[in-house]
Write a protein that holds these residues in place. Structure first.
Motif, PDB file in Angstrom:
ATOM      1  N   MET A   1      26.222  50.013  54.000  1.00  0.00           N
ATOM      2  CA  MET A   1      26.627  49.160  52.897  1.00  0.00           C
ATOM      3  C   MET A   1      28.063  49.523  52.520  1.00  0.00           C
ATOM      4  SD  MET A   1      24.310  48.337  49.546  1.00  0.00           S
ATOM      5  CE  MET A   1      22.699  48.363  50.310  1.00  0.00           C
ATOM      6  N   PRO A   2      28.920  48.523  52.328  1.00  0.00           N
ATOM      7  CA  PRO A   2      30.310  48.829  51.981  1.00  0.00           C
ATOM      8  C   PRO A   2      30.463  49.357  50.555  1.00  0.00           C
ATOM      9  CG  PRO A   2      29.979  46.452  52.175  1.00  0.00           C
ATOM     10  CD  PRO A   2      28.695  47.101  52.547  1.00  0.00           C
ATOM     11  N   GLU A   3      31.394  50.292  50.386  1.00  0.00           N
ATOM     12  CA  GLU A   3      31.730  50.779  49.051  1.00  0.00           C
ATOM     13  C   GLU A   3      32.885  49.945  48.518  1.00  0.00           C
ATOM     14  OE1 GLU A   3      31.603  54.996  47.451  1.00  0.00           O
ATOM     15  OE2 GLU A   3      33.746  54.686  47.768  1.00  0.00           O
ATOM     16  N   VAL A   4      32.726  49.442  47.284  1.00  0.00           N
ATOM     17  CA  VAL A   4      33.731  48.586  46.657  1.00  0.00           C
ATOM     18  C   VAL A   4      34.061  49.119  45.267  1.00  0.00           C
ATOM     19  CG1 VAL A   4      32.916  46.577  47.936  1.00  0.00           C
ATOM     20  CG2 VAL A   4      32.021  47.005  45.668  1.00  0.00           C
ATOM     21  N   THR A   5      35.169  48.656  44.725  1.00  0.00           N
ATOM     22  CA  THR A   5      35.566  48.998  43.365  1.00  0.00           C
ATOM     23  C   THR A   5      35.438  47.753  42.506  1.00  0.00           C
ATOM     24  OG1 THR A   5      37.127  50.663  44.134  1.00  0.00           O
ATOM     25  CG2 THR A   5      37.476  49.798  41.913  1.00  0.00           C
ATOM     26  N   ILE A   6      34.844  47.915  41.337  1.00  0.00           N
ATOM     27  CA  ILE A   6      34.797  46.830  40.359  1.00  0.00           C
ATOM     28  C   ILE A   6      35.633  47.256  39.161  1.00  0.00           C
ATOM     29  CG2 ILE A   6      32.581  47.649  39.432  1.00  0.00           C
ATOM     30  CD1 ILE A   6      31.994  44.648  38.716  1.00  0.00           C
ATOM     31  N   ARG A   7      36.512  46.358  38.744  1.00  0.00           N
ATOM     32  CA  ARG A   7      37.330  46.599  37.551  1.00  0.00           C
ATOM     33  C   ARG A   7      36.799  45.692  36.444  1.00  0.00           C
ATOM     34  NH1 ARG A   7      43.569  46.208  38.876  1.00  0.00           N
ATOM     35  NH2 ARG A   7      42.945  44.050  39.162  1.00  0.00           N
ATOM     36  N   TYR A   8      36.599  46.271  35.274  1.00  0.00           N
ATOM     37  CA  TYR A   8      36.075  45.542  34.126  1.00  0.00           C
ATOM     38  C   TYR A   8      37.210  45.200  33.166  1.00  0.00           C
ATOM     39  CZ  TYR A   8      31.746  47.821  35.704  1.00  0.00           C
ATOM     40  OH  TYR A   8      30.681  48.277  36.442  1.00  0.00           O
ATOM     41  N   PHE A   9      37.163  44.007  32.590  1.00  0.00           N
ATOM     42  CA  PHE A   9      38.161  43.575  31.621  1.00  0.00           C
ATOM     43  C   PHE A   9      37.464  43.109  30.348  1.00  0.00           C
ATOM     44  CE2 PHE A   9      40.152  43.340  35.713  1.00  0.00           C
ATOM     45  CZ  PHE A   9      41.425  43.810  35.479  1.00  0.00           C
ATOM     46  N   SER A  27      27.245  41.987  48.336  1.00  0.00           N
ATOM     47  CA  SER A  27      27.687  40.714  47.751  1.00  0.00           C
ATOM     48  C   SER A  27      28.003  40.938  46.281  1.00  0.00           C
ATOM     49  CB  SER A  27      26.604  39.637  47.892  1.00  0.00           C
ATOM     50  OG  SER A  27      25.486  39.965  47.075  1.00  0.00           O
ATOM     51  N   ILE A  28      28.639  39.958  45.659  1.00  0.00           N
ATOM     52  CA  ILE A  28      28.909  40.042  44.224  1.00  0.00           C
ATOM     53  C   ILE A  28      27.594  40.192  43.456  1.00  0.00           C
ATOM     54  CG2 ILE A  28      29.816  38.799  42.223  1.00  0.00           C
ATOM     55  CD1 ILE A  28      32.088  39.677  44.008  1.00  0.00           C
ATOM     56  N   THR A  50      33.641  35.530  35.354  1.00  0.00           N
ATOM     57  CA  THR A  50      34.234  35.004  36.576  1.00  0.00           C
ATOM     58  C   THR A  50      34.628  36.225  37.388  1.00  0.00           C
ATOM     59  OG1 THR A  50      35.088  33.049  35.460  1.00  0.00           O
ATOM     60  CG2 THR A  50      36.192  33.700  37.504  1.00  0.00           C
ATOM     61  N   PHE A  51      34.480  36.134  38.703  1.00  0.00           N
ATOM     62  CA  PHE A  51      34.791  37.273  39.568  1.00  0.00           C
ATOM     63  C   PHE A  51      35.903  36.916  40.540  1.00  0.00           C
ATOM     64  CE2 PHE A  51      30.527  38.005  38.092  1.00  0.00           C
ATOM     65  CZ  PHE A  51      30.558  39.344  37.742  1.00  0.00           C
ATOM     66  N   LEU A  52      36.778  37.883  40.742  1.00  0.00           N
ATOM     67  CA  LEU A  52      37.825  37.767  41.752  1.00  0.00           C
ATOM     68  C   LEU A  52      37.572  38.855  42.793  1.00  0.00           C
ATOM     69  CD1 LEU A  52      41.037  37.387  39.555  1.00  0.00           C
ATOM     70  CD2 LEU A  52      39.616  35.580  40.530  1.00  0.00           C
ATOM     71  N   LEU A  53      37.664  38.485  44.048  1.00  0.00           N
ATOM     72  CA  LEU A  53      37.552  39.427  45.147  1.00  0.00           C
ATOM     73  C   LEU A  53      38.919  39.527  45.798  1.00  0.00           C
ATOM     74  CD1 LEU A  53      36.151  41.215  47.236  1.00  0.00           C
ATOM     75  CD2 LEU A  53      35.416  39.128  48.411  1.00  0.00           C
ATOM     76  N   ASP A  54      39.552  40.682  45.669  1.00  0.00           N
ATOM     77  CA  ASP A  54      40.900  40.887  46.198  1.00  0.00           C
ATOM     78  C   ASP A  54      41.843  39.776  45.738  1.00  0.00           C
ATOM     79  OD1 ASP A  54      40.035  43.216  47.496  1.00  0.00           O
ATOM     80  OD2 ASP A  54      39.475  42.109  49.298  1.00  0.00           O
ATOM     81  N   GLY A  55      41.705  39.375  44.463  1.00  0.00           N
ATOM     82  CA  GLY A  55      42.590  38.394  43.848  1.00  0.00           C
ATOM     83  C   GLY A  55      42.200  36.937  44.044  1.00  0.00           C
ATOM     84  N   GLU A  56      41.108  36.678  44.780  1.00  0.00           N
ATOM     85  CA  GLU A  56      40.655  35.304  45.018  1.00  0.00           C
ATOM     86  C   GLU A  56      39.307  35.088  44.347  1.00  0.00           C
ATOM     87  OE1 GLU A  56      42.402  32.988  46.788  1.00  0.00           O
ATOM     88  OE2 GLU A  56      44.013  34.462  47.039  1.00  0.00           O
ATOM     89  N   ARG A  57      39.115  33.905  43.786  1.00  0.00           N
ATOM     90  CA  ARG A  57      37.852  33.601  43.106  1.00  0.00           C
ATOM     91  C   ARG A  57      36.662  33.801  44.045  1.00  0.00           C
ATOM     92  NH1 ARG A  57      36.548  30.065  38.252  1.00  0.00           N
ATOM     93  NH2 ARG A  57      34.307  30.010  38.394  1.00  0.00           N
ATOM     94  N   ALA A  58      35.604  34.378  43.511  1.00  0.00           N
ATOM     95  CA  ALA A  58      34.405  34.673  44.292  1.00  0.00           C
ATOM     96  C   ALA A  58      33.172  34.155  43.563  1.00  0.00           C
ATOM     97  CB  ALA A  58      34.285  36.174  44.518  1.00  0.00           C
ATOM     98  N   THR A  59      32.116  33.907  44.299  1.00  0.00           N
ATOM     99  CA  THR A  59      30.832  33.471  43.748  1.00  0.00           C
ATOM    100  C   THR A  59      29.816  34.598  43.936  1.00  0.00           C
ATOM    101  OG1 THR A  59      29.994  32.536  45.817  1.00  0.00           O
ATOM    102  CG2 THR A  59      31.359  31.087  44.419  1.00  0.00           C
ATOM    103  N   PRO A  60      28.641  34.484  43.314  1.00  0.00           N
ATOM    104  CA  PRO A  60      27.639  35.544  43.477  1.00  0.00           C
ATOM    105  C   PRO A  60      27.255  35.806  44.937  1.00  0.00           C
ATOM    106  CG  PRO A  60      27.074  34.212  41.593  1.00  0.00           C
ATOM    107  CD  PRO A  60      28.231  33.520  42.278  1.00  0.00           C
ATOM    108  N   THR A  61      27.349  34.805  45.796  1.00  0.00           N
ATOM    109  CA  THR A  61      26.953  34.999  47.193  1.00  0.00           C
ATOM    110  C   THR A  61      28.097  35.466  48.087  1.00  0.00           C
ATOM    111  OG1 THR A  61      27.356  32.662  47.694  1.00  0.00           O
ATOM    112  CG2 THR A  61      25.111  33.287  47.018  1.00  0.00           C
TER     113      THR A  61
END
Length: 79
Positions: A1-9, A27-28, A50-61
């Motif tokens: 499973m990939p390790e990712v960083t989530i930033r909260y605002f 996935s998100i 709303t979620f951005l993945l590497d600066g681009e809009r992303a959906t839950p899937t």
């Protein structure tokens, strides 16, 4: 499973009690579940974000890759 960083605002940061976290997720949606375990307020806030993945809009899937950066952006109020 990939390790990712989530930033909260804004409200997400307040609910998380931190500005960022790392987690393993595919996935998100998976990321939301992972970071929200035993944190009902964070789970609630993340459902309206709303979620951005590497600066681009992303959906839950949207699939995640190792090293991805996800931004959790709650609705902003004010003018």
């Amino acid at each position: 499973m990939p390790e990712v960083t989530i930033r909260y605002f804004a409200a997400a940061r307040s609910a998380a009690g931190e500005s960022s976290a790392t987690a393993e997720a595919t996935s998100i949606s998976d990321l939301i579940t992972t970071v929200s375990v035993d944190r009902p307020e964070l789970a609630r806030v993340l459902t309206i974000c709303t979620f951005l993945l590497d600066g681009e809009r992303a959906t839950p899937t949207t699939p995640l890759h190792a090293g991805a950066q996800v931004d959790a952006l709650p609705p902003f109020a004010g003018g």
